[in-house]
Write a protein that holds these residues in place. Structure first.
Motif, PDB file in Angstrom:
ATOM      1  N   SER A  98      18.567 -22.422  28.949  1.00  0.00           N
ATOM      2  CA  SER A  98      18.418 -21.077  28.387  1.00  0.00           C
ATOM      3  C   SER A  98      17.198 -20.371  28.955  1.00  0.00           C
ATOM      4  N   VAL A  99      16.094 -21.094  29.109  1.00  0.00           N
ATOM      5  CA  VAL A  99      14.880 -20.499  29.686  1.00  0.00           C
ATOM      6  C   VAL A  99      15.135 -20.086  31.136  1.00  0.00           C
ATOM      7  N   ALA A 100      15.844 -20.926  31.894  1.00  0.00           N
ATOM      8  CA  ALA A 100      16.156 -20.588  33.289  1.00  0.00           C
ATOM      9  C   ALA A 100      16.992 -19.321  33.371  1.00  0.00           C
ATOM     10  N   VAL A 101      17.970 -19.189  32.479  1.00  0.00           N
ATOM     11  CA  VAL A 101      18.788 -17.969  32.456  1.00  0.00           C
ATOM     12  C   VAL A 101      17.937 -16.759  32.106  1.00  0.00           C
ATOM     13  N   LEU A 102      17.005 -16.923  31.157  1.00  0.00           N
ATOM     14  CA  LEU A 102      16.123 -15.815  30.773  1.00  0.00           C
ATOM     15  C   LEU A 102      15.264 -15.364  31.952  1.00  0.00           C
ATOM     16  N   VAL A 103      14.744 -16.328  32.707  1.00  0.00           N
ATOM     17  CA  VAL A 103      13.930 -15.981  33.875  1.00  0.00           C
ATOM     18  C   VAL A 103      14.755 -15.184  34.877  1.00  0.00           C
ATOM     19  N   ALA A 104      15.981 -15.622  35.117  1.00  0.00           N
ATOM     20  CA  ALA A 104      16.857 -14.905  36.048  1.00  0.00           C
ATOM     21  C   ALA A 104      17.126 -13.485  35.560  1.00  0.00           C
ATOM     22  N   LEU A 105      17.355 -13.336  34.265  1.00  0.00           N
ATOM     23  CA  LEU A 105      17.607 -12.004  33.710  1.00  0.00           C
ATOM     24  C   LEU A 105      16.388 -11.106  33.842  1.00  0.00           C
ATOM     25  N   LEU A 106      15.194 -11.655  33.630  1.00  0.00           N
ATOM     26  CA  LEU A 106      13.975 -10.859  33.780  1.00  0.00           C
ATOM     27  C   LEU A 106      13.779 -10.419  35.227  1.00  0.00           C
ATOM     28  N   LEU A 107      14.121 -11.283  36.158  1.00  0.00           N
ATOM     29  CA  LEU A 107      14.001 -10.922  37.575  1.00  0.00           C
ATOM     30  C   LEU A 107      14.948  -9.781  37.929  1.00  0.00           C
ATOM     31  N   ALA A 150      23.134 -29.282  33.065  1.00  0.00           N
ATOM     32  CA  ALA A 150      23.135 -27.886  32.630  1.00  0.00           C
ATOM     33  C   ALA A 150      21.865 -27.166  33.079  1.00  0.00           C
ATOM     34  N   ALA A 151      20.706 -27.827  32.916  1.00  0.00           N
ATOM     35  CA  ALA A 151      19.442 -27.204  33.321  1.00  0.00           C
ATOM     36  C   ALA A 151      19.376 -27.014  34.827  1.00  0.00           C
ATOM     37  N   LEU A 152      19.825 -28.011  35.592  1.00  0.00           N
ATOM     38  CA  LEU A 152      19.798 -27.887  37.048  1.00  0.00           C
ATOM     39  C   LEU A 152      20.718 -26.764  37.510  1.00  0.00           C
ATOM     40  N   ALA A 153      21.905 -26.687  36.906  1.00  0.00           N
ATOM     41  CA  ALA A 153      22.828 -25.610  37.286  1.00  0.00           C
ATOM     42  C   ALA A 153      22.244 -24.247  36.940  1.00  0.00           C
ATOM     43  N   ALA A 154      21.621 -24.146  35.779  1.00  0.00           N
ATOM     44  CA  ALA A 154      21.048 -22.866  35.360  1.00  0.00           C
ATOM     45  C   ALA A 154      19.887 -22.457  36.247  1.00  0.00           C
ATOM     46  N   LEU A 155      19.162 -23.423  36.788  1.00  0.00           N
ATOM     47  CA  LEU A 155      18.024 -23.104  37.654  1.00  0.00           C
ATOM     48  C   LEU A 155      18.458 -22.433  38.950  1.00  0.00           C
ATOM     49  N   LEU A 156      19.720 -22.594  39.310  1.00  0.00           N
ATOM     50  CA  LEU A 156      20.192 -21.898  40.509  1.00  0.00           C
ATOM     51  C   LEU A 156      20.157 -20.385  40.327  1.00  0.00           C
ATOM     52  N   LEU A 157      20.280 -19.926  39.086  1.00  0.00           N
ATOM     53  CA  LEU A 157      20.300 -18.481  38.839  1.00  0.00           C
ATOM     54  C   LEU A 157      18.979 -17.812  39.207  1.00  0.00           C
ATOM     55  N   PRO A 158      17.814 -18.282  38.701  1.00  0.00           N
ATOM     56  CA  PRO A 158      16.572 -17.637  39.139  1.00  0.00           C
ATOM     57  C   PRO A 158      16.276 -17.845  40.621  1.00  0.00           C
ATOM     58  N   VAL A 159      16.735 -18.961  41.191  1.00  0.00           N
ATOM     59  CA  VAL A 159      16.536 -19.170  42.636  1.00  0.00           C
ATOM     60  C   VAL A 159      17.261 -18.078  43.416  1.00  0.00           C
ATOM     61  N   VAL A 160      18.526 -17.840  43.073  1.00  0.00           N
ATOM     62  CA  VAL A 160      19.305 -16.814  43.770  1.00  0.00           C
ATOM     63  C   VAL A 160      18.720 -15.427  43.518  1.00  0.00           C
ATOM     64  N   ALA A 161      18.320 -15.150  42.277  1.00  0.00           N
ATOM     65  CA  ALA A 161      17.758 -13.834  41.951  1.00  0.00           C
ATOM     66  C   ALA A 161      16.468 -13.593  42.726  1.00  0.00           C
ATOM     67  N   TRP A 162      15.589 -14.600  42.754  1.00  0.00           N
ATOM     68  CA  TRP A 162      14.316 -14.437  43.466  1.00  0.00           C
ATOM     69  C   TRP A 162      14.553 -14.244  44.960  1.00  0.00           C
ATOM     70  N   ALA A 163      15.470 -15.030  45.518  1.00  0.00           N
ATOM     71  CA  ALA A 163      15.756 -14.908  46.950  1.00  0.00           C
ATOM     72  C   ALA A 163      16.309 -13.528  47.287  1.00  0.00           C
ATOM     73  N   ALA A 164      17.151 -12.994  46.410  1.00  0.00           N
ATOM     74  CA  ALA A 164      17.714 -11.671  46.668  1.00  0.00           C
ATOM     75  C   ALA A 164      16.643 -10.587  46.627  1.00  0.00           C
ATOM     76  N   LEU A 165      15.677 -10.728  45.716  1.00  0.00           N
ATOM     77  CA  LEU A 165      14.641  -9.711  45.564  1.00  0.00           C
ATOM     78  C   LEU A 165      13.522  -9.842  46.589  1.00  0.00           C
ATOM     79  N   PHE A 166      13.091 -11.079  46.845  1.00  0.00           N
ATOM     80  CA  PHE A 166      11.863 -11.274  47.614  1.00  0.00           C
ATOM     81  C   PHE A 166      12.019 -12.180  48.826  1.00  0.00           C
ATOM     82  N   GLY A 167      13.184 -12.786  48.993  1.00  0.00           N
ATOM     83  CA  GLY A 167      13.342 -13.713  50.103  1.00  0.00           C
ATOM     84  C   GLY A 167      13.096 -13.084  51.457  1.00  0.00           C
ATOM     85  N   GLY A 168      13.525 -11.832  51.603  1.00  0.00           N
ATOM     86  CA  GLY A 168      13.331 -11.152  52.878  1.00  0.00           C
ATOM     87  C   GLY A 168      11.873 -10.950  53.236  1.00  0.00           C
TER      88      GLY A 168
END
Length: 313
Positions: free
Chosen positions: A17-26, A68-86
């Motif tokens: 749930s925390v991982a999903v929240l981080v992704a949503l904030l990003l 479940a936690a590992l799968a959810a952690l992919l969400l902030p990883v993808v969100a961060w990469a989309a915003l700042f990876g470049g």
């Protein structure tokens, strides 16, 4: 093997749930309300650092053996990469562009203004903009920069040294109403470059303060509105803004400025604080021109790092 040692989907739901929240904030940081404490601006100022939540959450996810936690952690990883990876990718080649500009808050308590001026001169930039330029330090900067930069304009505590002729120099009033007389931190000049005229703005927006009541950014935001209005009224197509804007470009408080200019799409180039840079609050923005390469320079006697950019006109 005991049940506690097996991996499973049922455990680690709080971590997930925390991982999903981080992704949503990003992704949806703009919907966080900018309360009187300016929580939205505070979040956006340090938005890239939300990515640190991933390694922090990864450790307990592994300890808990939670799919479940590992799968959810992919969400902030993808969100961060989309915003700042470049921004982690190399920018354009240093020679890719028509001119180099340097922006630096030199600090009003700089113990070595001559050394700071030499560091800026040695970049070979065509435009050098400074803020917190105190009257006592001006002779030292002019003594070092004058030979290589024959054109100079100053207004209050901001200054511009140029290898190109300057004209139409004037004050840009970005003083918030509540600040008293003598606060003068905005300037505009026309630089006649080999590629034509460019309107060059130098600005230093008010500082923000973080306290128990949250982020105090009212003056900075008011000043950003005034600067945005000046940029909107600028008759020249090509504009370069060099300034300490006292926040990152994700901060909605700078919206009146960033909505009228093009932000660099390469390089993080953190500039503050100089000892451990956490954010780039010193900005080089353009209109009808493109920043092809952006980088921070070694520390001087200031609490900010200088920031340099190659600009294609």
């Amino acid at each position: 093997m005991s049940g506690a040692s097996r991996w499973g989907w049922a455990r680690g739901r709080v971590l997930a749930s925390v991982a999903v929240l981080v992704a949503l904030l990003l992704v949806f940081h703009a919907v966080v309300p900018d309360t009187p404490a300016h929580l939205g601006s505070l979040l956006e100022t340090f938005l890239p650092w939300l990515g640190l939540a991933v390694p922090v959450l990864l450790v307990p996810a592994l300890v808990r053996r939670s799919y479940a936690a590992l799968a959810a952690l992919l969400l902030p990883v993808v969100a961060w990469a989309a915003l700042f990876g470049g921004l982690l990718l190399p920018g354009g080649a240093p020679g890719d562009g028509d001119l180099t500009a340097v922006q630096h808050n030199v600090s009003d308590v700089n113990p070595d203004p001559s050394g700071t001026a030499r560091a800026l001169r040695d970049t070979g930039a065509g435009l050098v903009a400074v803020e917190e330029l105190m009257p006592a330090a001006l002779p030292a900067f002019q003594a070092v920069l004058g030979a290589d930069y024959p054109y100079r304009a100053t207004q209050g505590t901001v200054g511009l040294w140029s290898k190109y002729p300057l004209s139409d120099v004037r004050k840009v009033d970005i003083k918030p109403e509540a600040i008293g007389y003598g606060w003068d931190r905005g300037m505009r000049a026309t630089a006649r470059t080999p590629r034509g005229e460019v309107a060059v703005y130098v600005a230093h927006l008010p500082s923000v303060r973080l306290g128990l009541g949250g982020l105090r950014a009212q003056w900075r935001n008011e000043s950003a509105v005034l600067l945005g209005e000046a940029l909107a009224a600028e008759p020249l197509d090509r504009v370069v803004l060099l300034g300490d804007l006292n926040s990152t470009l994700d901060d909605r408080g700078l919206g009146p400025v960033t909505s009228r200019l093009t932000r660099p799409d390469t390089d993080l180039a953190f500039s503050w604080p100089a000892g451990l840079p956490l954010a780039r609050i010193d900005q080089i923005l353009t209109r009808s021109a493109k920043v092809t390469h952006l980088w921070s320079l070694p520390a001087t006697g200031s609490d900010h790092l200088p920031v340099a950019a190659r600009i294609k006109l």
